[in-house]
Design a protein around this motif. Structure first.
Motif, PDB file in Angstrom:
ATOM      1  N   ARG A 201       0.831  -1.207   0.000  1.00  0.00           N
ATOM      2  CA  ARG A 201       0.000   0.000   0.000  1.00  0.00           C
ATOM      3  C   ARG A 201       0.863   1.253   0.000  1.00  0.00           C
ATOM      4  N   ARG A 202       1.946   1.237   0.759  1.00  0.00           N
ATOM      5  CA  ARG A 202       2.831   2.408   0.794  1.00  0.00           C
ATOM      6  C   ARG A 202       3.488   2.654  -0.565  1.00  0.00           C
ATOM      7  N   ILE A 203       3.907   1.586  -1.229  1.00  0.00           N
ATOM      8  CA  ILE A 203       4.535   1.749  -2.547  1.00  0.00           C
ATOM      9  C   ILE A 203       3.514   2.225  -3.573  1.00  0.00           C
ATOM     10  N   LEU A 204       2.302   1.694  -3.512  1.00  0.00           N
ATOM     11  CA  LEU A 204       1.249   2.138  -4.431  1.00  0.00           C
ATOM     12  C   LEU A 204       0.979   3.631  -4.270  1.00  0.00           C
ATOM     13  N   LEU A 205       0.855   4.072  -3.018  1.00  0.00           N
ATOM     14  CA  LEU A 205       0.591   5.488  -2.758  1.00  0.00           C
ATOM     15  C   LEU A 205       1.758   6.367  -3.200  1.00  0.00           C
ATOM     16  N   ALA A 206       2.966   5.957  -2.873  1.00  0.00           N
ATOM     17  CA  ALA A 206       4.131   6.766  -3.217  1.00  0.00           C
ATOM     18  C   ALA A 206       4.318   6.855  -4.730  1.00  0.00           C
ATOM     19  N   THR A 207       4.168   5.727  -5.421  1.00  0.00           N
ATOM     20  CA  THR A 207       4.349   5.723  -6.873  1.00  0.00           C
ATOM     21  C   THR A 207       3.240   6.513  -7.563  1.00  0.00           C
ATOM     22  N   GLY A 208       2.002   6.307  -7.129  1.00  0.00           N
ATOM     23  CA  GLY A 208       0.890   7.045  -7.726  1.00  0.00           C
ATOM     24  C   GLY A 208       1.012   8.541  -7.518  1.00  0.00           C
ATOM     25  N   THR A 209       1.375   8.941  -6.297  1.00  0.00           N
ATOM     26  CA  THR A 209       1.559  10.366  -6.013  1.00  0.00           C
ATOM     27  C   THR A 209       2.703  10.946  -6.836  1.00  0.00           C
ATOM     28  N   GLY A 210       3.791  10.188  -6.953  1.00  0.00           N
ATOM     29  CA  GLY A 210       4.919  10.652  -7.747  1.00  0.00           C
ATOM     30  C   GLY A 210       4.564  10.850  -9.206  1.00  0.00           C
ATOM     31  N   MET A 211       3.725   9.977  -9.755  1.00  0.00           N
ATOM     32  CA  MET A 211       3.317  10.112 -11.153  1.00  0.00           C
ATOM     33  C   MET A 211       2.461  11.360 -11.351  1.00  0.00           C
ATOM     34  N   ILE A 212       1.581  11.645 -10.404  1.00  0.00           N
ATOM     35  CA  ILE A 212       0.736  12.838 -10.527  1.00  0.00           C
ATOM     36  C   ILE A 212       1.575  14.104 -10.393  1.00  0.00           C
ATOM     37  N   VAL A 213       2.502  14.115  -9.449  1.00  0.00           N
ATOM     38  CA  VAL A 213       3.397  15.273  -9.299  1.00  0.00           C
ATOM     39  C   VAL A 213       4.242  15.449 -10.556  1.00  0.00           C
ATOM     40  N   GLY A 214       4.746  14.353 -11.096  1.00  0.00           N
ATOM     41  CA  GLY A 214       5.507  14.428 -12.333  1.00  0.00           C
ATOM     42  C   GLY A 214       4.696  14.994 -13.471  1.00  0.00           C
ATOM     43  N   PHE A 215       3.418  14.592 -13.550  1.00  0.00           N
ATOM     44  CA  PHE A 215       2.530  15.157 -14.568  1.00  0.00           C
ATOM     45  C   PHE A 215       2.388  16.663 -14.402  1.00  0.00           C
ATOM     46  N   LEU A 216       2.130  17.119 -13.179  1.00  0.00           N
ATOM     47  CA  LEU A 216       1.920  18.546 -12.939  1.00  0.00           C
ATOM     48  C   LEU A 216       3.156  19.364 -13.328  1.00  0.00           C
ATOM     49  N   ILE A 217       4.333  18.845 -12.994  1.00  0.00           N
ATOM     50  CA  ILE A 217       5.561  19.570 -13.327  1.00  0.00           C
ATOM     51  C   ILE A 217       5.785  19.599 -14.829  1.00  0.00           C
ATOM     52  N   LEU A 218       5.688  18.434 -15.470  1.00  0.00           N
ATOM     53  CA  LEU A 218       5.942  18.358 -16.909  1.00  0.00           C
ATOM     54  C   LEU A 218       4.903  19.128 -17.707  1.00  0.00           C
TER      55      LEU A 218
ATOM     56  N   ALA B 280       3.182  21.744 -16.620  1.00  0.00           N
ATOM     57  CA  ALA B 280       3.408  23.174 -16.395  1.00  0.00           C
ATOM     58  C   ALA B 280       4.555  23.689 -17.261  1.00  0.00           C
ATOM     59  N   LEU B 281       5.574  22.864 -17.473  1.00  0.00           N
ATOM     60  CA  LEU B 281       6.702  23.276 -18.305  1.00  0.00           C
ATOM     61  C   LEU B 281       6.318  23.408 -19.774  1.00  0.00           C
ATOM     62  N   ASN B 282       5.303  22.629 -20.203  1.00  0.00           N
ATOM     63  CA  ASN B 282       4.764  22.762 -21.561  1.00  0.00           C
ATOM     64  C   ASN B 282       5.815  22.475 -22.640  1.00  0.00           C
ATOM     65  N   ILE B 283       6.672  21.482 -22.380  1.00  0.00           N
ATOM     66  CA  ILE B 283       7.761  21.240 -23.329  1.00  0.00           C
ATOM     67  C   ILE B 283       7.704  19.860 -23.973  1.00  0.00           C
ATOM     68  N   TYR B 284       7.004  18.904 -23.375  1.00  0.00           N
ATOM     69  CA  TYR B 284       7.027  17.547 -23.920  1.00  0.00           C
ATOM     70  C   TYR B 284       5.845  16.759 -23.379  1.00  0.00           C
ATOM     71  N   GLY B 285       5.400  15.805 -24.169  1.00  0.00           N
ATOM     72  CA  GLY B 285       4.443  14.824 -23.683  1.00  0.00           C
ATOM     73  C   GLY B 285       3.039  14.992 -24.188  1.00  0.00           C
TER      74      GLY B 285
END
Length: 393
Positions: free
Chosen positions: A233-250, A252-257
């Motif tokens: 459960r901890r890994i699921l939460l950490a990985t899922g949260t990291g993916m959402i944060v990564g989405f928000l950063i990428l 916002a940068l508006n450069i790829y994806g």
């Protein structure tokens, strides 16, 4: 990454029971199916209001936009769960048996897409159009995964990451219809169509990024066979949260994806809509990061609420996914044809409701009635292990 591919011996304290289904996985699959129903109800009763891909944030009404993007969770989560379930199946069977099942199951899904699924949308014995969509994509991914599972676990993981994160680098490659690579490229990466014997075949789900998703689902299987529930459960939460944060950063940068987002002066809601308007056909990196991230967080939530009534109810729905899929498509078709026979066409040559609110009314009204036949079939599968073909539904 190392934990994903090779869970360490120190964490392998409570393996999942090899002969049982995981209720949390079935519950998430059931939730995805319930959400999917909303989009198919929209396509039944609100089809005259076209929705592009990505959705045009400047023109579409906000209520329709947010109704549409709710369903974007469905395909990524379902494909990832297919890979995860295949891994768990492989824990109870030999690699050869697992490959054989993936191959036959995938071919069966492709056949279903070409026949019963397409017929449910148009009811044409000789179709003018054939749409190759999510069932087709899952089937092809399973066929390809049948070969990939013989590779080392780390290679499958790296392949999944490379395809999901890197396939947008291929967006600039476009082949004209007269090019010999046009048809293969339509299947692999570019949403397109071909004409074959008077029938137009539309490749709505180019398969390349979906192969990456099913590989990531397979690679996550170690979390469920090697880790305790709390660790998982901890890994699921950490990985899922990291993916959402990564989405928000990428994003916002508006450069790829994905296609760039834009600010709509004086309309903050439409600016948010532009930020969230992501490409599904094929799924961009920025489309997959938040949808898969949310899926991981939801899976962690179902792990925690494993004994709740809602989890049990959804797991029943998720225990017979193909039955639910086919049954709800044909039920919607019968309802639509009945309404058109009674009231005629009112939006060109189709019938549709005049308000999006009615789409939601129809959706909420169908959830419970669809539960009971799905529960019946799910129980039938459990009782009749001697009927071999039931496992394909």
């Amino acid at each position: 990454m190392a934990t994903l591919a090779y869970p360490s011996a120190s964490t392998a304290r409570s393996p999942v029971a090899s002969g049982s289904r995981l209720q949390s996985i079935d519950a998430l699959r059931g939730l995805v199916m319930v959400i999917m129903l909303l989009d198919h109800v929209r396509e039944t009763w609100f089809l005259y209001m076209p929705v592009g891909d990505p959705v045009d944030a400047r023109t579409i009404m906000p209520a329709l936009f947010f109704t549409r993007i709710t369903s974007t969770l469905c395909a990524p989560i379902f494909v990832a769960l297919t890979g995860l379930s295949a891994y768990l199946y492989g824990q109870r069977h030999s690699p050869a048996e697992t490959s054989g099942f993936l191959l036959s199951r995938g071919a069966f899904l492709v056949l279903l897409e070409l026949t019963l699924v397409n017929f449910s949308w148009r009811a044409e014995l000789v179709p003018q159009f054939v749409f190759l969509q999510v069932i087709w994509a899952i089937g092809l991914c399973m066929i390809i995964l049948a070969a990939l599972i013989h590779l080392p676990a780390r290679v499958i993981l790296l392949l999944g990451i490379a395809l999901v994160a890197g396939h947008n680098l291929l967006d600039g490659i476009v082949f004209l219809p007269d090019h010999p690579l046009f048809e293969p490229w339509a299947i692999i990466h570019e949403r397109s169509q071909i004409e074959l014997a008077g029938t137009v075949i539309k490749f709505n789900y180019p398969v390349l990024p979906w192969i990456g998703v099913i590989c990531l689902g397979w690679s996550a299987g170690g979390w469920f066979s090697k880790l305790t529930t709390g660790e998982r459960r901890r890994i699921l939460l950490a990985t899922g949260t990291g993916m959402i944060v990564g989405f928000l950063i990428l994003r916002a940068l508006n450069i790829y994806g994905d296609a760039p987002w834009f600010v709509v002066p004086g309309e903050p809601v439409r600016t948010v809509m532009s930020f969230l308007a992501l490409t599904k056909y094929p799924p961009s990196l920025l489309f997959l990061l938040p949808t898969l991230g949310i899926g991981l967080i939801l899976l962690a939530a179902f792990e925690r609420a494993n004994d709740s009534r809602l989890t049990h109810w959804l797991s029943v729905m998720g225990g017979a996914p193909m039955f639910f899929y086919l049954f709800h498509l044909y039920l919607l078709r019968v309802l639509y044809l009945t309404a058109r026979a009674i009231w005629g066409t009112n939006h060109g040559d189709i019938f549709g409701v005049d308000s999006l609110c009615w789409v939601w009314v129809w959706y909420l009204g169908l959830i419970v009635p669809l539960y009971f036949p799905t529960r019946w079939f799910s129980n039938l599968k459990k009782r009749r292990k001697d009927i071999w073909w039931l496992k394909y539904l």
